[in-house]
Design an enzyme around this catalytic site. Structure first.
Site: not given
Length: 422
Positions: A240, A206, A251, A140, A135, A247
């Site tokens: 991805d 992604e 998550y 982002h 990440y 999600q």
């Protein structure tokens, strides 16, 4: 930081203008055809060099490899020979393709060695044992933080101190061109009392790159930032796929699960680290200063242009994003060093994805979540259609290339069409 000038090379192979697969690239991949079993090849222009035939014809006579090494259905065993050997293979192929070298050009088996790419089916290049998704884009992470948390404190306290990542699902990584069914799962909008079950309504891509590890470590070993590139064989483009509604509900507290593990797509050609050397650049300044084990003595960032296109079924494609790998805050050496600092072992063929690669401008955001800003604004396509997320029938196409002084090294593309939920 100075980078050595790129030597000018020419080849006897006809390479189309703006081809990603120039003589400066020579990526490795696994292919088969109606006549040929799976085997290892190297891409040049619109051709594939069949390494098994080169070997059979004695054109690797000064190199010594295990018998049948080029007739494998993955690159793992070849990569495991080590960089000294894989560099020799790539350098020998490059030598054979030079305009002034007639060894292969004038060889009686040239027709068997050079396979047309359009007649070949590309396979998954490596057997992926483990897959980690990082990440590592500050743009982002900041965008996501603004959307879902506190806009004034978008980054979580740990983000600037370590490369955040999670272990993903290796079994659902597929090669470019493999369709993906829309996933199903639980989701819950803020105005709902109870969650609902059904196909994802907010399916996303992604834009990522992934590196493939080429060297094994034992449990308890640690790979330093200084040694990290010795453990990295090369790169692929990585999509991805993400179900944002699934999600978002699942998550907390342990992170992505069903929203991610239904599928990821990779490009079939592995571009070696050596091919990317001329495009090395300085990465973003890291503040505050990182801990000693994450410090780097040289740059591990690369100037790679990245593009995303959406193609509705039966229609032409529209570019929706243009980003660059150089924006990544955490580099590949830091990612691998952090991954192993606790003694976690790695194997040949492990895949480490970068995380979404977003740039500083709205047109460089690497996901529909950001481009549509959580679905609050539409992304216009060239034919007048609009998208907030990916619809059934849409094909997402990602491309990547580096270019400098008229020399191009690229990845081809990774594509995937979304089919309706089963």
């Amino acid at each position: 930081m100075s980078v050595s000038p790129i030597p000018t090379l020419s080849t006897w192979v006809e390479v189309p203008k703006n081809s990603d697969f120039t003589i400066y690239n020579l990526p490795f991949g696994i292919f088969k055809s109606k006549k040929l079993s799976p085997r290892i090849g190297v891409a040049i222009g619109d051709k594939i060099v069949d390494l098994s035939v080169l070997d059979q014809e004695g054109l690797f006579s000064n190199l010594f490899f295990p018998e049948g090494i080029f007739l494998r259905d993955s690159l793992n065993e070849l990569i495991a020979l080590g960089k000294t050997q894989t560099k020799k293979i790539r350098e020998r192929v490059q030598q054979l393709l030079l305009a002034e070298n007639g060894e292969l050009r004038d060889h009686s088996s040239r027709g068997k060695v050079m396979v047309n790419r359009k007649e070949a089916e590309m396979l998954l290049p490596v057997k992926i044992g483990d897959y980690t998704d990082f990440y590592s884009s500050i743009e982002h992470a900041t965008n996501v933080g603004k959307m879902f948390r506190d806009p004034e404190n978008a980054l979580l306290p740990n983000w600037r101190h370590l490369p955040v990542g999670y272990h993903g699902r290796a079994s659902s990584i597929v090669v470019s061109g493999t369709p993906i069914h829309r996933p199903k799962g639980q989701s819950k909008d803020p105005d709902m009392v109870m969650p609902e079950f059904g196909p994802s309504r907010r399916l996303d891509f992604e834009l990522e790159l992934a590196f493939i590890t080429g060297k094994q470590t034992k449990l308890g070993d640690y790979v330093s930032t200084e040694d990290a590139e010795e453990y990295i064989f090369g790169f692929v483009l990585f999509n991805d796929w993400s179900a944002r509604d699934i999600q978002n509900w699942e998550y907390v507290p342990l992170g992505p699960f069903l929203g991610k593990n239904f599928g990821s797509s990779i490009s079939p050609w592995v571009v070696t680290l050596e091919a990317m050397e001329p495009f090395r650049v300085e990465g973003p300044k890291q503040e505050p200063e990182v801990l000693p084990y994450l410090k780097c003595r040289k740059s591990h960032s690369f100037d790679i242009n990245l593009e995303v296109f959406i193609q509705p079924e039966g229609k032409k494609s529209s570019k929706v994003c243009a980003s660059n790998f150089k924006y990544m805050y955490w580099n590949i050496a830091q990612q691998l060093a952090h991954h192993t600092v606790n003694g976690c072992n790695i194997n040949v063929g492990d895949m480490m994805a970068s995380g979404t690669i977003s740039g500083p401008t709205e047109d460089s955001f690497g996901s529909m979540l950001e481009l549509s800003w959580k679905g609050t604004r539409a992304v216009k396509l060239e034919d007048g259609e609009e998208r907030k997320f990916i619809q059934d029938g849409d094909t997402v196409i990602m491309k990547g290339f580096a270019e400098k002084d008229g020399i191009r090294v690229g990845f081809g593309e990774v594509t995937g069409q979304i089919l309706p939920a089963k």
